[in-house]
Design an enzyme around this catalytic site. Structure first.
Site, PDB file in Angstrom:
ATOM      1  N   TRP A 130      -7.446 -35.215   0.211  1.00 46.15           N
ATOM      2  CA  TRP A 130      -7.592 -34.103  -0.712  1.00 46.15           C
ATOM      3  C   TRP A 130      -7.108 -32.775  -0.145  1.00 46.15           C
ATOM      4  O   TRP A 130      -6.911 -31.815  -0.881  1.00 46.15           O
ATOM      5  CB  TRP A 130      -9.070 -33.939  -1.096  1.00 46.15           C
ATOM      6  CG  TRP A 130      -9.990 -33.990   0.083  1.00 46.15           C
ATOM      7  CD1 TRP A 130     -10.721 -35.058   0.510  1.00 46.15           C
ATOM      8  CD2 TRP A 130     -10.264 -32.934   1.021  1.00 46.15           C
ATOM      9  NE1 TRP A 130     -11.417 -34.738   1.662  1.00 46.15           N
ATOM     10  CE2 TRP A 130     -11.155 -33.439   1.987  1.00 46.15           C
ATOM     11  CE3 TRP A 130      -9.833 -31.611   1.130  1.00 46.15           C
ATOM     12  CZ2 TRP A 130     -11.620 -32.673   3.059  1.00 46.15           C
ATOM     13  CZ3 TRP A 130     -10.285 -30.841   2.195  1.00 46.15           C
ATOM     14  CH2 TRP A 130     -11.173 -31.377   3.142  1.00 46.15           C
ATOM     15  N   LYS A 154      -3.087 -44.055  -4.378  1.00 48.04           N
ATOM     16  CA  LYS A 154      -4.544 -43.986  -4.479  1.00 48.04           C
ATOM     17  C   LYS A 154      -4.932 -42.645  -3.864  1.00 48.04           C
ATOM     18  O   LYS A 154      -4.949 -42.497  -2.645  1.00 48.04           O
ATOM     19  CB  LYS A 154      -5.199 -45.156  -3.732  1.00 48.04           C
ATOM     20  CG  LYS A 154      -6.718 -45.270  -3.961  1.00 48.04           C
ATOM     21  CD  LYS A 154      -7.469 -44.313  -3.062  1.00 48.04           C
ATOM     22  CE  LYS A 154      -8.962 -44.355  -3.308  1.00 48.04           C
ATOM     23  NZ  LYS A 154      -9.617 -43.045  -3.266  1.00 48.04           N
ATOM     24  N   HIS A 155      -5.191 -41.659  -4.709  1.00 46.58           N
ATOM     25  CA  HIS A 155      -5.507 -40.323  -4.199  1.00 46.58           C
ATOM     26  C   HIS A 155      -7.006 -40.210  -3.932  1.00 46.58           C
ATOM     27  O   HIS A 155      -7.803 -41.048  -4.355  1.00 46.58           O
ATOM     28  CB  HIS A 155      -5.055 -39.264  -5.206  1.00 46.58           C
ATOM     29  CG  HIS A 155      -4.493 -38.038  -4.554  1.00 46.58           C
ATOM     30  ND1 HIS A 155      -4.928 -37.580  -3.320  1.00 46.58           N
ATOM     31  CD2 HIS A 155      -3.518 -37.157  -4.954  1.00 46.58           C
ATOM     32  CE1 HIS A 155      -4.256 -36.490  -2.997  1.00 46.58           C
ATOM     33  NE2 HIS A 155      -3.402 -36.211  -3.962  1.00 46.58           N
ATOM     34  N   ALA A 156      -7.383 -39.143  -3.210  1.00 48.42           N
ATOM     35  CA  ALA A 156      -8.795 -38.880  -2.947  1.00 48.42           C
ATOM     36  C   ALA A 156      -9.538 -38.673  -4.265  1.00 48.42           C
ATOM     37  O   ALA A 156      -8.994 -38.130  -5.231  1.00 48.42           O
ATOM     38  CB  ALA A 156      -8.948 -37.643  -2.064  1.00 48.42           C
ATOM     39  N   SER A 157     -10.799 -39.088  -4.297  1.00 47.87           N
ATOM     40  CA  SER A 157     -11.551 -39.115  -5.554  1.00 47.87           C
ATOM     41  C   SER A 157     -11.837 -37.734  -6.121  1.00 47.87           C
ATOM     42  O   SER A 157     -12.133 -37.609  -7.315  1.00 47.87           O
ATOM     43  CB  SER A 157     -12.866 -39.874  -5.355  1.00 47.87           C
ATOM     44  OG  SER A 157     -13.646 -39.247  -4.351  1.00 47.87           O
ATOM     45  N   GLY A 206      -5.531 -39.706   6.613  1.00 46.81           N
ATOM     46  CA  GLY A 206      -6.978 -39.597   6.471  1.00 46.81           C
ATOM     47  C   GLY A 206      -7.668 -39.665   7.824  1.00 46.81           C
ATOM     48  O   GLY A 206      -7.076 -39.378   8.868  1.00 46.81           O
ATOM     49  N   SER A 207      -8.922 -40.048   7.795  1.00 45.27           N
ATOM     50  CA  SER A 207      -9.724 -40.094   9.013  1.00 45.27           C
ATOM     51  C   SER A 207      -9.366 -41.309   9.857  1.00 45.27           C
ATOM     52  O   SER A 207      -8.789 -42.289   9.370  1.00 45.27           O
ATOM     53  CB  SER A 207     -11.210 -40.152   8.656  1.00 45.27           C
ATOM     54  OG  SER A 207     -11.505 -41.404   8.044  1.00 45.27           O
ATOM     55  N   GLU A 228      -1.326 -41.469   9.499  1.00 45.34           N
ATOM     56  CA  GLU A 228      -1.453 -40.109  10.018  1.00 45.34           C
ATOM     57  C   GLU A 228      -2.923 -39.753   9.911  1.00 45.34           C
ATOM     58  O   GLU A 228      -3.446 -39.538   8.813  1.00 45.34           O
ATOM     59  CB  GLU A 228      -0.573 -39.146   9.213  1.00 45.34           C
ATOM     60  CG  GLU A 228      -0.396 -37.792   9.887  1.00 45.34           C
ATOM     61  CD  GLU A 228      -1.340 -36.739   9.355  1.00 45.34           C
ATOM     62  OE1 GLU A 228      -2.402 -36.536   9.990  1.00 45.34           O
ATOM     63  OE2 GLU A 228      -1.029 -36.135   8.324  1.00 45.34           O
ATOM     64  N   LEU A 229      -3.588 -39.716  11.075  1.00 43.20           N
ATOM     65  CA  LEU A 229      -5.048 -39.629  11.081  1.00 43.20           C
ATOM     66  C   LEU A 229      -5.518 -38.264  11.593  1.00 43.20           C
ATOM     67  O   LEU A 229      -4.802 -37.289  11.495  1.00 43.20           O
ATOM     68  CB  LEU A 229      -5.610 -40.791  11.899  1.00 43.20           C
ATOM     69  CG  LEU A 229      -5.060 -42.175  11.485  1.00 43.20           C
ATOM     70  CD1 LEU A 229      -5.626 -43.274  12.367  1.00 43.20           C
ATOM     71  CD2 LEU A 229      -5.343 -42.451  10.015  1.00 43.20           C
ATOM     72  N   CYS A 262      -5.396 -31.443   9.446  1.00 46.15           N
ATOM     73  CA  CYS A 262      -5.390 -32.280  10.657  1.00 46.15           C
ATOM     74  C   CYS A 262      -4.671 -31.594  11.801  1.00 46.15           C
ATOM     75  O   CYS A 262      -4.994 -31.811  12.955  1.00 46.15           O
ATOM     76  CB  CYS A 262      -4.738 -33.632  10.402  1.00 46.15           C
ATOM     77  SG  CYS A 262      -4.394 -34.066   8.751  1.00 46.15           S
TER      78      CYS A 262
END
Length: 455
Positions: A130, A154-157, A206-207, A228-229, A262
């Site tokens: 997001w 699939k995007h963040a909710s 993401g994480s 890519e975390l 990040c």
């Protein structure tokens, strides 16, 4: 089941989005694959025409997209507008360079002819966060579509509207319907979607735990991944640094996107003779930043994307202080509505504290004292992450050597804050992931690098 989107600045409900079932998501993937069968045979000229149209829409309607980002995840509107412009740039970059990046490369062998050909692989699933709800998607989608692939997002909710808007932009630009599809699904359906036979590869930003889970599922099915975390980027400040310029760069990096990046600077490693002066200058600069309504052009810091993320950050600050860190600025949750958190400066940060060991995903600076240059480099590399890093020194040759050979990260900058650029590869090492986005390397991640040998 539906997803409720909350405005993080006001706490008010924006709207509900109905989530797809697994079967509905599978039907969407099937449609995308069917469209890809024709898309793979299009010319670079045709792809480029549509991609330049997308760039135009992004740029012409940048205020609209900026306001959408503000509503869904609290981004300061002027930053959202800049994000839309950067997305237009990455579209133009690949529209103008994809054919060159993927041109046939002849190789001299004992064959009458042998060469390397770069061919699309199919439908790529993108699982995106997001924090940069347009940029993270476009930096994947622009090279993927220009390479002849298709995309499923699939995007963040909490940013479904951004996901649907990007799908609509591609459609308006002339790309075939269903070539790029946004799936409104929860994280509980990701494993099933990765398992769909028509999904050929997965990219995730993401994480680290999310990356581990996706890599495990994709690896089980032998599907290519790019991850890519997280990051805990160190900024090394040496004794000969230009402090005024250094502090300006450090504060800018730490507060980009209200600290929710990040590659934002996280740990400021300062040699002991400069520590007191650096602290004083950083506190003054951080204190000058305006926290408030993200739609106001005078605002520097908006709310964090969700109240639970703000509360988690505050707990990391509290635990670090309990372990001995000193708070020079901020560190208190403001009263009133919204997921706001002030610019915060912690010092005397040491191993064992969350501010040293973990990623602080918000507007909190952690200052760490180093005995000297060698100690500063040691501390910079004393992390499980390896996304970005920076070093500040008036000695350009020294800075170049440290950036090139000694800092353990995917992107290392000298006398500047770390940022992504369509022309340069972007990605990390260690727990910050693997693979690269952007540049020539980014477009080659999701192609079949095919050897053709003719006797």
């Amino acid at each position: 089941m539906s997803t409720e989107v909350i405005n993080p600045a006001t706490g008010e409900k924006i709207r509900n989005y109905e989530e797809l079932s697994v079967n509905e998501a599978f039907e969407a993937v099937d449609k995308t694959h069917q469209v890809w069968q024709q898309w793979r045979n299009t010319t670079f000229n045709e792809r480029s025409r549509y991609m330049l149209n997308a760039a135009r829409i992004l740029r012409e309607e940048k205020e609209k997209w900026g306001q959408l980002m503000t509503a869904e995840m609290g981004k300061v509107t002027k930053s959202g507008i800049a994000e839309a412009e950067k997305c237009a740039w990455v579209c133009e970059y690949y529209a103008n360079n994809a054919e060159r990046f993927l041109q046939i490369e002849e190789v001299e062998t004992d064959a009458s002819k042998s060469f390397i050909s770069y061919q699309p692989i199919g439908v790529v699933l993108a699982i995106m966060p997001w924090n940069f709800p347009f940029w993270q998607v476009l930096r994947f989608a622009a090279p993927a579509l220009m390479a002849g692939n298709a995309g499923v997002l699939k995007h963040a909710s909490n940013v479904p509207g951004c996901g649907k808007a990007i799908e609509e932009i591609f459609k308006r630009a002339g790309f075939p319907e269903h070539l790029f599809t946004t799936l409104l699904v929860g994280s509980d359906k990701v494993n099933d979607i990765i398992g769909h036979e028509k999904i050929r590869a997965v990219t995730l930003t993401g994480s680290t735990p999310a990356g581990q889970a996706v890599a495990a599922r994709a690896g089980e099915l032998l599907k290519k991944t790019v991850l890519e975390l997280g990051g805990s980027d160190p900024y090394v400040v040496l004794a000969d640094a230009d402090l005024e310029a250094t502090v300006e760069a450090c504060v800018t990096s730490r507060l980009i996107n209200t600290g929710q990046s990040c590659i934002a600077a996280k740990r400021f490693i300062v040699v002991k003779e400069l520590k007191a002066q650096f602290e004083s200058m950083m506190v003054e600069k951080m204190k000058s930043k305006v926290l408030g309504d993200p739609s106001d052009n005078q605002t520097d810091l908006g709310p964090m994307a969700r109240a639970d993320l703000r509360d988690d950050l505050h707990e990391q600050v509290r635990q670090s202080m309990d372990a001995g860190a000193k708070c020079l600025l901020g560190g208190e949750v403001p009263k009133g509505k919204g997921a706001f958190y002030p610019a915060t400066v912690l010092t005397d940060v040491k191993p064992g504290m969350p501010a040293y060991d973990n990623e602080l995903f918000g507007p909190v600076a952690a200052i760490i004292e180093a005995l000297d240059e060698r100690d500063a480099i040691r501390i910079a590399n004393d992390t499980s992450f390896g996304l970005g890093a920076a070093v500040f020194t008036r000695n350009e040759q020294k800075g170049k050597h440290i950036a090139e050979y000694e800092l353990e990260a995917g992107s290392c900058f000298v006398n500047s804050f770390v940022k992504s650029d369509p022309r340069l590869p972007f990605g990390g090492i260690k727990e910050s992931g693997y693979g690269r986005e952007l540049g020539v390397f980014g477009i080659r991640e999701f192609v079949n690098i095919k050897t053709v040998y003719i006797k």
